[in-house]
Enzyme design. Structure first.
Site, PDB file in Angstrom:
ATOM      1  N   THR A  97       0.775  -1.201   0.006  1.00 22.04           N
ATOM      2  CA  THR A  97       0.071   0.036   0.145  1.00 22.04           C
ATOM      3  C   THR A  97       0.764   0.994   0.125  1.00 22.04           C
ATOM      4  O   THR A  97       1.643   1.526   0.999  1.00 22.04           O
ATOM      5  CB  THR A  97      -0.736  -0.049   1.026  1.00 22.04           C
ATOM      6  OG1 THR A  97      -1.799  -0.996   1.018  1.00 22.04           O
ATOM      7  CG2 THR A  97      -1.786   1.255   1.332  1.00 22.04           C
ATOM      8  N   LYS A 172      -7.558   1.420  -2.926  1.00 21.59           N
ATOM      9  CA  LYS A 172      -7.230   1.156  -1.494  1.00 21.59           C
ATOM     10  C   LYS A 172      -7.347   2.405  -0.593  1.00 21.59           C
ATOM     11  O   LYS A 172      -7.765   2.119   0.424  1.00 21.59           O
ATOM     12  CB  LYS A 172      -5.579   0.598  -1.198  1.00 21.59           C
ATOM     13  CG  LYS A 172      -5.197   0.172  -0.173  1.00 21.59           C
ATOM     14  CD  LYS A 172      -6.271  -0.824   0.549  1.00 21.59           C
ATOM     15  CE  LYS A 172      -5.461  -1.448   2.008  1.00 21.59           C
ATOM     16  NZ  LYS A 172      -4.235  -2.099   1.795  1.00 21.59           N
ATOM     17  N   LYS A 240      -0.230   5.709   8.280  1.00 21.11           N
ATOM     18  CA  LYS A 240       0.498   5.984   6.848  1.00 21.11           C
ATOM     19  C   LYS A 240      -0.473   5.850   5.826  1.00 21.11           C
ATOM     20  O   LYS A 240      -0.370   6.687   4.934  1.00 21.11           O
ATOM     21  CB  LYS A 240       1.586   4.657   6.793  1.00 21.11           C
ATOM     22  CG  LYS A 240       2.057   4.683   5.473  1.00 21.11           C
ATOM     23  CD  LYS A 240       2.620   3.320   5.035  1.00 21.11           C
ATOM     24  CE  LYS A 240       1.552   2.706   4.266  1.00 21.11           C
ATOM     25  NZ  LYS A 240       1.873   1.347   3.615  1.00 21.11           N
TER      26      LYS A 240
END
Length: 289
Positions: A97, A172, A240
């Site tokens: 990711t 995502k 993050k």
């Protein structure tokens, strides 16, 4: 069966690579900690490489699952990066990711070398990786995604080609935006039920079968009620991911006020020492009645 180089054998990458080995593919693996790579091969077989480039030398397909943009850049474009050794016509699949920006950059870099590239972040967590039931969201060309699908089905229950390079990563981000909002709502609902002195098991039974139902409720309500958080997807990683979404929103003009707020709530959890706890630990910052 393919010759596959798998780079990154963490809690997600290790099980995913394991499913590929069980499916009969020939694997060469690389991990920053060589001890972890050796332990993996003791379980699944295969070969350990000392650099990403060495892993990629004979590979038809290179798959990565590392930590962040910098890690991904290093294992692909660095001095010993995989792109330096990959053959023309080979396929690169990235399950990390990361930002859509680096996904698009790697697509261009790969294309210039005659390499096919797919950005393919996953959802489903460690349990999904271990059970081979991940959901994969893909960005890239149709032929590249079609080729990637053949191997990804070893560890995925759902594979969706969303769009061009970078689309997997932005999808995502959508996923993480949804999760953050749902978990904050779930935390508030749980604390409200406690303040009202309700039986939490009965409340769960009453609401989990209706419109309020969600994966987070089904899998996290009871552990949140027990203040159990030492498992799952870490707060540090969620911050993050939400940071990536907020960065992309600044670029595309989207407004994400709730996401920005939840990101700061997670910063509170980090300050409480919960950086490695599951994302459901969001409830910790709310006063228990």
């Amino acid at each position: 069966m393919a010759n596959i180089a798998f780079i990154g054998l963490g809690v997600m990458g290790g099980p995913m690579a394991g499913h590929l080995a069980k499916a009969g593919h020939s694997l060469t693996v690389y991990n920053r900690s060589i001890g972890k790579a050796k332990t993996w091969t003791e379980t699944y077989g295969g070969t350990v490489a000392i650099t990403p480039a060495k892993a990629a030398e004979e590979a038809d397909i290179v798959i990565s699952c590392v930590g962040n943009d910098d890690d991904l850049s290093q294992i692909t474009l660095g001095r010993d990066g995989a792109f330096r050794a990959m053959r023309e016509g080979s396929l690169f699949i990235d399950h990390t990711t990361v930002s859509a920006r680096i996904a698009r950059q790697l697509f261009v870099e790969a294309e210039s070398r005659g390499i096919h590239s797919v950005d393919a972040p996953v959802s489903g967590g460690q349990a999904g990786a271990e059970n081979g039931k991940l959901s994969v969201m893909c960005g890239g060309s149709e032929p590249a995604v079609a080729a990637a699908r053949i191997v990804m089905q070893a560890y995925a229950a759902r594979i969706i080609h969303v769009g061009a390079a970078g689309a997997g990563q932005t999808t995502k981000m959508v996923n993480q935006i949804c999760i953050g909002g749902v978990l904050q709502g779930l935390a508030e609902a749980l604390r409200f039920a406690q303040a009202a002195e309700l039986d939490l098991d009965k409340v769960f039974d009453a609401v989990s079968g209706g419109a309020a139902q969600s994966w987070q409720m089904e899998n996290r309500w009871k552990t949140m009620a027990q203040d159990s958080f030492d498992f799952g997807f870490a707060v540090d990683w969620m911050r993050k991911d939400l940071g990536l979404a907020l960065e992309e929103a600044r670029a595309n003009g989207a407004s994400l006020p709730v996401t920005a707020m939840v990101d700061q709530f997670y910063a509170d959890v980090q300050a409480m020492g919960g950086g490695r706890q599951d994302t459901s630990s969001l409830v910790r910052r709310m006063t228990r009645a």
